[in-house]
Design a protein around this motif. Structure first.
Motif, PDB file in Angstrom:
ATOM      1  N   HIS A   1      -5.358  11.700 -11.118  1.00 16.01           N
ATOM      2  CA  HIS A   1      -4.061  11.801 -11.793  1.00 16.01           C
ATOM      3  C   HIS A   1      -3.241  10.542 -11.565  1.00 16.01           C
ATOM      4  O   HIS A   1      -2.510  10.094 -12.460  1.00 16.01           O
ATOM      5  N   GLN A   2      -3.343   9.963 -10.358  1.00 14.70           N
ATOM      6  CA  GLN A   2      -2.668   8.687 -10.118  1.00 14.70           C
ATOM      7  C   GLN A   2      -3.210   7.623 -11.054  1.00 14.70           C
ATOM      8  O   GLN A   2      -2.457   6.839 -11.635  1.00 14.70           O
TER       9      GLN A   2
ATOM     10  N   VAL B   1      -6.021   2.004  -7.511  1.00 10.07           N
ATOM     11  CA  VAL B   1      -5.967   3.333  -6.913  1.00 10.07           C
ATOM     12  C   VAL B   1      -7.234   3.508  -6.086  1.00 10.07           C
ATOM     13  O   VAL B   1      -8.339   3.448  -6.627  1.00 10.07           O
ATOM     14  N   ILE B   2      -7.080   3.687  -4.781  1.00  8.47           N
ATOM     15  CA  ILE B   2      -8.217   3.982  -3.918  1.00  8.47           C
ATOM     16  C   ILE B   2      -8.272   5.492  -3.768  1.00  8.47           C
ATOM     17  O   ILE B   2      -7.405   6.109  -3.145  1.00  8.47           O
ATOM     18  N   ALA B   3      -9.283   6.106  -4.355  1.00  7.21           N
ATOM     19  CA  ALA B   3      -9.360   7.563  -4.414  1.00  7.21           C
ATOM     20  C   ALA B   3      -9.619   8.149  -3.030  1.00  7.21           C
ATOM     21  O   ALA B   3     -10.463   7.668  -2.279  1.00  7.21           O
TER      22      ALA B   3
ATOM     23  N   VAL C   1      -2.623   4.862  -2.740  1.00  6.48           N
ATOM     24  CA  VAL C   1      -3.591   5.675  -2.012  1.00  6.48           C
ATOM     25  C   VAL C   1      -2.911   6.971  -1.576  1.00  6.48           C
ATOM     26  O   VAL C   1      -1.753   6.954  -1.163  1.00  6.48           O
ATOM     27  N   GLY C   2      -3.625   8.070  -1.710  1.00  6.59           N
ATOM     28  CA  GLY C   2      -3.110   9.351  -1.254  1.00  6.59           C
ATOM     29  C   GLY C   2      -3.588   9.623   0.157  1.00  6.59           C
ATOM     30  O   GLY C   2      -4.754   9.967   0.358  1.00  6.59           O
ATOM     31  N   PRO C   3      -2.732   9.488   1.174  1.00  2.00           N
ATOM     32  CA  PRO C   3      -3.175   9.709   2.552  1.00  2.00           C
ATOM     33  C   PRO C   3      -3.422  11.188   2.819  1.00  2.00           C
ATOM     34  O   PRO C   3      -2.794  12.056   2.207  1.00  2.00           O
TER      35      PRO C   3
ATOM     36  N   VAL D   1       0.889  -1.165   0.000  1.00  2.00           N
ATOM     37  CA  VAL D   1       0.000   0.000   0.000  1.00  2.00           C
ATOM     38  C   VAL D   1       0.925   1.210   0.000  1.00  2.00           C
ATOM     39  O   VAL D   1       1.639   1.457   0.974  1.00  2.00           O
ATOM     40  N   ILE D   2       0.934   1.943  -1.094  1.00  2.00           N
ATOM     41  CA  ILE D   2       1.940   2.973  -1.313  1.00  2.00           C
ATOM     42  C   ILE D   2       1.291   4.210  -1.927  1.00  2.00           C
ATOM     43  O   ILE D   2       0.117   4.186  -2.323  1.00  2.00           O
ATOM     44  N   HIS D   3       2.063   5.265  -1.993  1.00  2.00           N
ATOM     45  CA  HIS D   3       1.533   6.531  -2.471  1.00  2.00           C
ATOM     46  C   HIS D   3       2.177   6.981  -3.772  1.00  2.00           C
ATOM     47  O   HIS D   3       1.490   7.264  -4.742  1.00  2.00           O
ATOM     48  N   CYS D   4       3.504   7.049  -3.802  1.00  2.00           N
ATOM     49  CA  CYS D   4       4.222   7.661  -4.918  1.00  2.00           C
ATOM     50  C   CYS D   4       4.680   6.611  -5.933  1.00  2.00           C
ATOM     51  O   CYS D   4       5.514   5.758  -5.605  1.00  2.00           O
TER      52      CYS D   4
END
Length: 298
Positions: free
Chosen positions: A155-156, A146-148, A224-226, A128-131
């Protein structure tokens, strides 16, 4: 002791700032509580000359190199309070000790808040990562999800097919705009509007995600963008101005990393709208150079 500069935070930004200053023969105190944002990652990627090296090893070398300079001091402690005015700055530790300096650099980082989905937290920094630039290559060719968490998540979804086949989960909250949908479909992205409620598999691996309607979807890694929060209260205590980014607030600085408060500078994730290790280090270099310049011009 009166220092030229206090740096709060000893990760990529703080250490990079300190290095510029000790090489300029300025007295520097670096304070760090030992809880860097990147502690969940096994390796740092995309950092020139350090690709694949664990972050704690990079910082261990950095601190060892800083200690070779006689004007450098470091304290392992939590910086509990800070103040600043036209005359200088001070920082008080959680054990009551207080230190003074002509300048203060905040490299305090941020704290990540993941969505309340079962199974995310224990996989954070692994599958589970972001970048994607930091970790996408390591999960290449897997089925990616991608979990919005914000409008920026689209964009991801558009980027990720360069690393693997991608499903964009809107979570029934972040529907892409029409132009974004066209881009996703052109790049083969599947759009799923039923929310993810659980991550399945033996952590840290992922086999699938479970949806709110009971279906399961095979997935090998999740982006995922935290939401981000300040790791330290110092910037708020000092009265620093903030900007609102797509994932949370960040300290407002000018191009020289000066905050809205006299004698206080900021670098790294706490003061960047988007960041990775290289960006954090670069902003730390700028903060260190700018602080040195301000001391000369005083």
């Amino acid at each position: 002791m009166q220092y030229d500069v206090i740096v709060v935070g000893a990760s990529f930004a703080g250490a990079s700032a300190a290095m510029q200053l000790v090489r300029a023969r300025r007295t520097v105190l670096m304070i760090d509580a030992g809880q860097p944002r990147n502690r969940f990652s096994e390796a740092s990627h995309g950092f020139l000359g350090q690709d694949g090296t664990p972050p704690h090893e990079i910082m261990g070398i950095a601190v060892e190199q800083l200690r070779a300079y006689p004007s450098f001091d470091m304290i392992a402690a939590y910086a509990e309070h800070a103040s600043a005015d036209a005359r200088g700055t001070s920082v008080t530790l959680d054990d009551g000790r207080r230190f003074h300096a002509r300048r203060l650099i905040l490299a305090t980082g941020v704290r990540d808040e993941l969505p309340a989905i079962v199974g995310l937290q224990e996989r954070w920094g692994r599958t589970v990562i972001h970048c994607p630039y930091c970790h996408g290559y390591e999960v290449r060719d897997r089925k990616l999800g991608v979990i919005a968490t914000s409008p920026y998540s689209a964009h991801q979804g558009i980027m990720l097919p360069d690393w693997g086949p991608t499903i964009y989960f809107t979570q029934a909250q972040f529907e892409p705009e029409e132009a974004e949908i066209r881009q996703m479909l052109t790049r083969g992205v599947v759009i799923e509007r039923t929310p993810v409620v659980k991550i399945l598999g033996n952590a840290p691996e992922i086999d699938a995600v479970e949806l709110a309607d009971g279906r399961t979807v095979a997935i090998g890694a999740v982006f995922v963008g935290p939401r981000v929060h300040m790791s330290s209260p110092l910037a708020m205590q000092l009265g620093c101005a903030f900007e609102q980014g797509p994932l949370g607030p960040f300290i407002r600085t000018d191009e020289m990393r000066q905050t809205s408060v006299p004698n206080v500078f900021a670098a790294g994730d706490a003061a960047l709208v988007f960041s990775n290790g290289t960006m954090a280090s670069a902003s730390g270099v700028m903060a260190g150079v700018s602080v040195h310049r301000s001391l000369i011009m005083e």
